[in-house]
Design a protein around this motif. Structure first.
Motif, mmCIF file in Angstrom:
data_model
loop_
_atom_site.group_PDB
_atom_site.id
_atom_site.type_symbol
_atom_site.label_atom_id
_atom_site.label_comp_id
_atom_site.label_asym_id
_atom_site.label_seq_id
_atom_site.Cartn_x
_atom_site.Cartn_y
_atom_site.Cartn_z
ATOM 1 N N ASN A 18 -18.191 19.863 -17.383
ATOM 2 C CA ASN A 18 -19.294 19.351 -16.577
ATOM 3 C C ASN A 18 -18.798 18.657 -15.319
ATOM 4 O O ASN A 18 -19.422 18.744 -14.255
ATOM 5 C CB ASN A 18 -20.151 18.381 -17.404
ATOM 6 N N THR A 54 -19.858 19.427 -11.312
ATOM 7 C CA THR A 54 -20.374 18.443 -10.362
ATOM 8 C C THR A 54 -19.450 18.279 -9.163
ATOM 9 O O THR A 54 -19.908 18.065 -8.044
ATOM 10 C CB THR A 54 -20.589 17.077 -11.057
ATOM 11 N N SER A 80 -20.505 18.940 -5.311
ATOM 12 C CA SER A 80 -20.300 17.854 -4.348
ATOM 13 C C SER A 80 -19.489 18.323 -3.147
ATOM 14 O O SER A 80 -19.737 17.913 -2.014
ATOM 15 C CB SER A 80 -19.590 16.679 -5.031
ATOM 16 N N LEU A 112 -27.653 21.381 -15.851
ATOM 17 C CA LEU A 112 -26.796 20.384 -15.205
ATOM 18 C C LEU A 112 -26.642 20.699 -13.723
ATOM 19 O O LEU A 112 -26.736 19.804 -12.873
ATOM 20 C CB LEU A 112 -25.417 20.358 -15.880
ATOM 21 N N PHE A 153 -28.222 18.039 -11.029
ATOM 22 C CA PHE A 153 -27.246 17.371 -10.169
ATOM 23 C C PHE A 153 -27.501 17.726 -8.709
ATOM 24 O O PHE A 153 -27.368 16.874 -7.820
ATOM 25 C CB PHE A 153 -25.825 17.762 -10.564
ATOM 26 N N TYR A 162 -30.172 15.519 -7.545
ATOM 27 C CA TYR A 162 -29.645 14.180 -7.275
ATOM 28 C C TYR A 162 -28.942 14.127 -5.920
ATOM 29 O O TYR A 162 -29.093 13.165 -5.157
ATOM 30 C CB TYR A 162 -28.686 13.766 -8.391
ATOM 31 N N GLY A 188 -34.176 16.177 -11.060
ATOM 32 C CA GLY A 188 -32.937 15.476 -10.725
ATOM 33 C C GLY A 188 -33.116 14.539 -9.550
ATOM 34 O O GLY A 188 -32.536 13.447 -9.505
ATOM 35 N N TYR A 193 -29.987 10.949 -13.426
ATOM 36 C CA TYR A 193 -30.235 12.378 -13.627
ATOM 37 C C TYR A 193 -29.693 12.873 -14.969
ATOM 38 O O TYR A 193 -30.244 13.792 -15.574
ATOM 39 C CB TYR A 193 -29.640 13.206 -12.479
ATOM 40 N N GLN A 194 -28.606 12.257 -15.468
ATOM 41 C CA GLN A 194 -28.068 12.664 -16.759
ATOM 42 C C GLN A 194 -29.015 12.295 -17.888
ATOM 43 O O GLN A 194 -29.167 13.044 -18.860
ATOM 44 C CB GLN A 194 -26.696 12.026 -16.982
#
Length: 203
Positions: free
Chosen positions: A3, A7, A11, A35, A39, A42, A161, A168-169
């Motif tokens: 995970n 992310t 990013s 996920l 994400f 977010y 998200g 968000y998790q």
């Protein structure tokens, strides 16, 4: 670790990573699209990534992955696909004969609606493209309903998200425990109503 890699990629590479990972998720179901999308939502609060851009990137990625699997399906029949699902490679991709049969029956029973609603169901949203190709279902219709279903799915999770922000998790955990079962229940009810109407019309 897995995970965290996802992310970090989003990013660093933004839209490209979102689209690429979602396309890959169609081919490799163990990758968690939930996920990726939450994400991405977010990140619309903290980076230059925008909600429309994230939705478009994710939708393009999903449709690209679905199209590739549709084309793969044109080279398969049920026996070949079942044998592949039983192989080491098939098992590594999260496949099984039972999942193949489930996806095929779902598509053959619901036709065009399978391309739309199948996008909301883990694993099925990947496998549903293969029986579409196997049956030579209309490609324009397949792409249309796949795009609509995917866009809706992506929008819900990306907005979730975004609204959850740093939490968000926690939203993702709530989604897996509450929202997903509700969605599946709605789909089952809708399927039963559809079959009852179809049976009544043919009576």
């Amino acid at each position: 670790m897995f995970n965290e890699t996802i992310t970090e990629l989003i990013s660093s590479y933004g839209y490209l990573a979102i689209g690429g990972l979602i396309a890959l998720e169609n081919l490799f179901p163990p990758i968690p699209s939930e996920l990726i999308l939450t994400f991405a939502g977010y990140l619309t609060l903290t980076t230059a990534v925008t909600v429309p851009g994230a939705i478009v990137a994710a939708t393009i990625g999903a449709v690209a992955g679905a199209l590739l699997l549709y084309l793969v399906g044109t080279f398969f029949n049920r026996e070949k696909l079942t044998a592949f699902a039983q192989s080491k490679v098939g098992k590594a991709l999260g496949l099984s004969p039972e999942k193949v049969e489930k996806a095929e029956n779902y598509f053959l029973t619901h036709g065009k609606t399978a391309s739309f609603f199948g996008r909301f169901i883990p694993v099925v949203r990947s496998l549903i493209s293969i029986p579409a190709g196997m049956s030579r279902y209309s490609l324009p219709k397949f792409l249309l309903f796949t795009s609509l279903g995917t866009a809706l799915w992506n929008t819900v999770l990306i907005m979730g998200g975004r609204f959850a922000g740093n939490a968000y998790q926690e939203f993702l955990q709530g989604y897996e425990q509450i929202f997903m079962p509700v969605v599946l229940a709605i789909l089952v009810i809708a399927g039963i109503i559809y079959l009852l109407k179809k049976r009544k019309a043919s009576a």
